[in-house]
Scaffold this motif. Sequence first.
Motif, PDB file in Angstrom:
ATOM      1  N   THR A   1      35.491  29.526  49.597  1.00 56.88           N
ATOM      2  CA  THR A   1      35.733  29.490  51.041  1.00 56.88           C
ATOM      3  C   THR A   1      36.334  30.819  51.481  1.00 56.88           C
ATOM      4  O   THR A   1      36.698  31.655  50.643  1.00 56.88           O
ATOM      5  N   GLY A   2      36.433  30.978  52.794  1.00 58.21           N
ATOM      6  CA  GLY A   2      37.085  32.178  53.337  1.00 58.21           C
ATOM      7  C   GLY A   2      36.400  33.450  52.885  1.00 58.21           C
ATOM      8  O   GLY A   2      35.165  33.525  52.826  1.00 58.21           O
ATOM      9  N   THR A   3      37.201  34.468  52.539  1.00 58.46           N
ATOM     10  CA  THR A   3      36.623  35.756  52.155  1.00 58.46           C
ATOM     11  C   THR A   3      35.902  35.678  50.823  1.00 58.46           C
ATOM     12  O   THR A   3      35.127  36.562  50.483  1.00 58.46           O
ATOM     13  N   ASP A   4      36.138  34.628  50.047  1.00 58.63           N
ATOM     14  CA  ASP A   4      35.399  34.452  48.804  1.00 58.63           C
ATOM     15  C   ASP A   4      33.963  33.994  49.058  1.00 58.63           C
ATOM     16  O   ASP A   4      33.137  34.000  48.147  1.00 58.63           O
ATOM     17  N   ALA A   5      33.710  33.595  50.285  1.00 60.66           N
ATOM     18  CA  ALA A   5      32.354  33.167  50.654  1.00 60.66           C
ATOM     19  C   ALA A   5      31.847  34.028  51.810  1.00 60.66           C
ATOM     20  O   ALA A   5      31.323  33.543  52.797  1.00 60.66           O
ATOM     21  N   ASN A   6      32.016  35.338  51.646  1.00 59.06           N
ATOM     22  CA  ASN A   6      31.644  36.256  52.734  1.00 59.06           C
ATOM     23  C   ASN A   6      30.236  36.825  52.583  1.00 59.06           C
ATOM     24  O   ASN A   6      29.825  37.699  53.333  1.00 59.06           O
ATOM     25  N   GLY A   7      29.499  36.337  51.581  1.00 61.45           N
ATOM     26  CA  GLY A   7      28.124  36.808  51.427  1.00 61.45           C
ATOM     27  C   GLY A   7      27.972  38.043  50.578  1.00 61.45           C
ATOM     28  O   GLY A   7      26.858  38.489  50.327  1.00 61.45           O
ATOM     29  N   ILE A   8      29.081  38.606  50.123  1.00 66.08           N
ATOM     30  CA  ILE A   8      29.029  39.746  49.197  1.00 66.08           C
ATOM     31  C   ILE A   8      29.081  39.188  47.773  1.00 66.08           C
ATOM     32  O   ILE A   8      30.014  38.458  47.430  1.00 66.08           O
ATOM     33  N   PRO A   9      28.079  39.498  46.950  1.00 72.42           N
ATOM     34  CA  PRO A   9      28.005  38.889  45.615  1.00 72.42           C
ATOM     35  C   PRO A   9      29.224  39.212  44.746  1.00 72.42           C
ATOM     36  O   PRO A   9      29.805  40.299  44.841  1.00 72.42           O
ATOM     37  N   GLY A  10      29.615  38.261  43.925  1.00 71.88           N
ATOM     38  CA  GLY A  10      30.639  38.459  42.908  1.00 71.88           C
ATOM     39  C   GLY A  10      30.051  38.124  41.556  1.00 71.88           C
ATOM     40  O   GLY A  10      28.957  37.549  41.459  1.00 71.88           O
ATOM     41  N   LYS A  11      30.788  38.459  40.515  1.00 66.55           N
ATOM     42  CA  LYS A  11      30.280  38.291  39.156  1.00 66.55           C
ATOM     43  C   LYS A  11      29.877  36.846  38.850  1.00 66.55           C
ATOM     44  O   LYS A  11      28.791  36.582  38.349  1.00 66.55           O
TER      45      LYS A  11
END
Length: 309
Positions: free
Chosen positions: A282-292
């Motif tokens: 959620t929040g900035t963790d779900a901003n559409g920028i991929p993470g590992k």
Amino acid sequence: MATPLSAEKTLAALKAEGLAVHEHTGWKTHNRDSETGKTFGPVIGVLIHHTAGHGDKEICYNGRSDLPGPLCHSWLGKTDGLWMIGHGRANHAGAVDLDVLNALREEKSLPHDNQANADGNDCLYGLEIENLGNGKDPYPDAQYRQAVLWAAALCRAHGWSEKSVAGHKEVQPGKIDPSFDMDDFRADVKKQLAVTKTAPSKPSKPSGSASKPRVDLSRLIAAAKSDPGRKQGHVSYMAGTNLTEAALVKLGYLAKTYAGDGSFGSTTVAAYAKWQHHLGYTGTDANGIPGKISLSRLGDRSGLFTVVA
Ligand SMILES: [Zn+2]
């Protein structure tokens, strides 16, 4: 000199290079071999054309009244992506300069084409790029990039360098296509060939995760951060973006029409955010920028790629 790739190996090579590939119905058996009694191959290189028109995919498949199709192996639309048109002998090169063919075969710099004394349809793969070819009709970045990937994919599959790539204007006197600089194009193919890939054409490799294409996380993050703010269709990381989009399409997070142009645009960012939400971010963790983690899980779930960080 090399045996032409099978239809399946051609597809695998193009996809491994990062291309989204569309298949025209019937392309795998569409060729001029039996009509002419001349089989396609051995192959020595790839030839680049512009179509001198718009909306001409079907013309490239069917041919014209004076020249039966296929008129190329692949057709690359301005915005319609890459299409497979024929497999085998195709009417694209025509009569070409034997000295130039010999130089291509030996990967030497090309002499000036001043005669049309050899059959180019025997030995060259052909790409038709949808463009008016008048010097004013632009090649969108994404289209040009796909042309580079197409040439690189075939060169890589055959173990050729960028010196096996030519423009029609370099092999047949009087031709002007393509309307971009072929030395620049070869330089771009050379750069692409320098990018390490898994080898799709090695038949000995198992089709497990070891042979899957890889997506570089840091390059993908950079694309997701920069592409949406740039002009429409800006491309930073074609191969990785196309694989990511293909995975989002496969899992139902992105409409197919938005995939395949290599640009990590705002629609892709929104689709990726939905995937992150699905994973519980959620929040900035779900901003559409991929993470590992989200990207690795996307690769695993879709079965399309592995991630390198
Ligand atoms: Zn041409």
